[in-house]
Motif scaffolding. Structure first.
Motif: not given
Length: 384
Positions: A338-347
């Motif tokens: 899941d790409g949000r592992t690399l850049y997600g909500e917190a980021d």
């Protein structure tokens, strides 16, 4: 000074070289693939040598690289930064330079028109290098089309074999390196350096929507590791619906597997992009920001159309996860991230996307470390 012939055995990350009137233009697609499209955006992105570098071993203390860059100038927007050349000696960054002049393409975003002003080559000189045999890498600008006119040194050079595993990666402008400040600062180049692998970057800004010739190129390119980051450009261009997206992904993976049946293959969904999480494309320029001299993007689709098959990032992530889970029952070397592992909500809360689409330079570093920690972990998809 000795003039060194520039050949493919001195270039890594390029799949072909085109002779031009003034030099040689490295390409990240083979000749046959470039004959199968007539698209200005892809032509520009493919000729920008993201991940392409000259690599050789030499005792030379002085190296000169004469190049002809092609720069882009957007009407009404701030000037784009100059392309950067990174010089590494035995893996360490020792020098950076930019090539002034060159051809300039002026683009009017409001009308889509463009003009080209021809320019002259520039010579970059790197001196006072250690007078001992060493491996030199000259990374070409990741976001600036570059013609190589001449390579000169004050001592002979020889091509070298790295012996490292080869990682072939396909993706969009984020993997291409948009907003990274220099070529070894893209998240893909950083991850390759952290993991000790050789990068072949087949990411093309604004141009990755499951074209069959991309899959065939990956199929035919020697690789020990393969990753494909899919989805955002399909929304940007509003090029597929859910009904056609699913078989297109299957076909893309089928073609790759024709040439790499057992190679570790990692499918990566898009990173977080708030404007398109639940709003479909196409993506347009934010004209309000443009009027203020800023480059930014906006989602122009209608969320009500998702029920009829229009794609959002949320829909694409769900579908990619299902496709990989289905195929992995017969393909144990196929994996999903899941790409949000690399850049997600917190980021996004801490480091918002500067133009609402692409991560900032420092975010490339974060993404690289997270990718390496996941993919190259002891039991990760790219573990030894």
């Amino acid at each position: 000074m000795i003039t060194i012939p520039i050949t493919l055995d001195l270039l890594r990350g390029a799949l072909s070289i085109e002779p031009t009137e003034r030099g040689l233009r490295p390409h990240r697609l083979p000749d046959w693939a470039r004959q199968q499209y007539d698209d200005g955006q892809l032509e520009m992105a493919e000729s920008q040598p993201s991940g392409v570098r000259l690599v050789f071993r030499t005792p030379a203390t002085v190296i000169e690289l004469e190049t002809l860059p092609t720069k882009r100038d957007y009407v009404g927007a701030p000037p784009r930064p100059e392309g950067v050349y990174d010089v590494l000696v035995d893996g360490e960054l020792v020098a950076q330079a930019s090539a002034p002049g060159g051809d300039v393409i002026t683009i009017d975003l409001a009308t889509g028109s463009s003009t080209t002003q021809p320019g002259d080559p520039s010579t970059l000189r790197f001196a006072d290098l250690p007078a001992v045999p060493k491996t030199v890498e000259i990374w070409l600008p990741h976001d600036e089309t570059t013609e190589l006119v001449a390579l000169r040194t004050d001592a002979p050079v020889e091509a070298v074999r790295s012996g490292k595993r080869v990682w072939v990666h396909h993706g969009s402008s984020i993997s291409h390196g948009s907003n990274a400040s220099h070529p070894t600062g893209t998240w893909t180049a950083l991850a390759a350096a952290q993991a000790g692998v050789e990068l072949v970057n087949l990411a093309f800004a604004g141009s990755a929507f499951l074209q069959p010739f991309f899959a065939r190129t990956i199929r035919d390119t020697p690789a020990d590791l393969i990753s494909v980051k899919l989805g955002i450009n399909i929304i940007n261009t509003d090029s597929l619906r859910l009904r056609s997206f699913t078989p297109a992904v299957h076909g893309f993976l089928d073609t790759i597997r024709d040439g790499h049946p057992d190679t570790p293959l990692l499918v990566i969904s898009p990173i977080l992009c708030p404007i398109h999480e639940n709003t479909p494309g196409p993506t347009g320029w934010d004209l309000t920001a443009l009027a203020e001299g800023k480059l930014a993007f906006a989602a122009t689709g209608d969320p009500e159309e998702v029920a009829a098959g229009k794609l959002t990032l949320s829909v694409i992530r769900t579908e990619l996860a299902c496709i990989v889970a289905q195929r992995a029952t017969d393909d144990p070397n196929l994996h999903y991230l899941d790409g949000r592992t690399l850049y997600g909500e917190a980021d996004n809360a801490a480091h918002p996307l500067p133009d609402d689409l692409h991560p900032a330079a420092e975010t490339h570093e974060t993404m690289a470390t997270r990718f390496t920690d996941h993919a190259f972990a002891q039991k990760g998809p790219f573990s030894q």
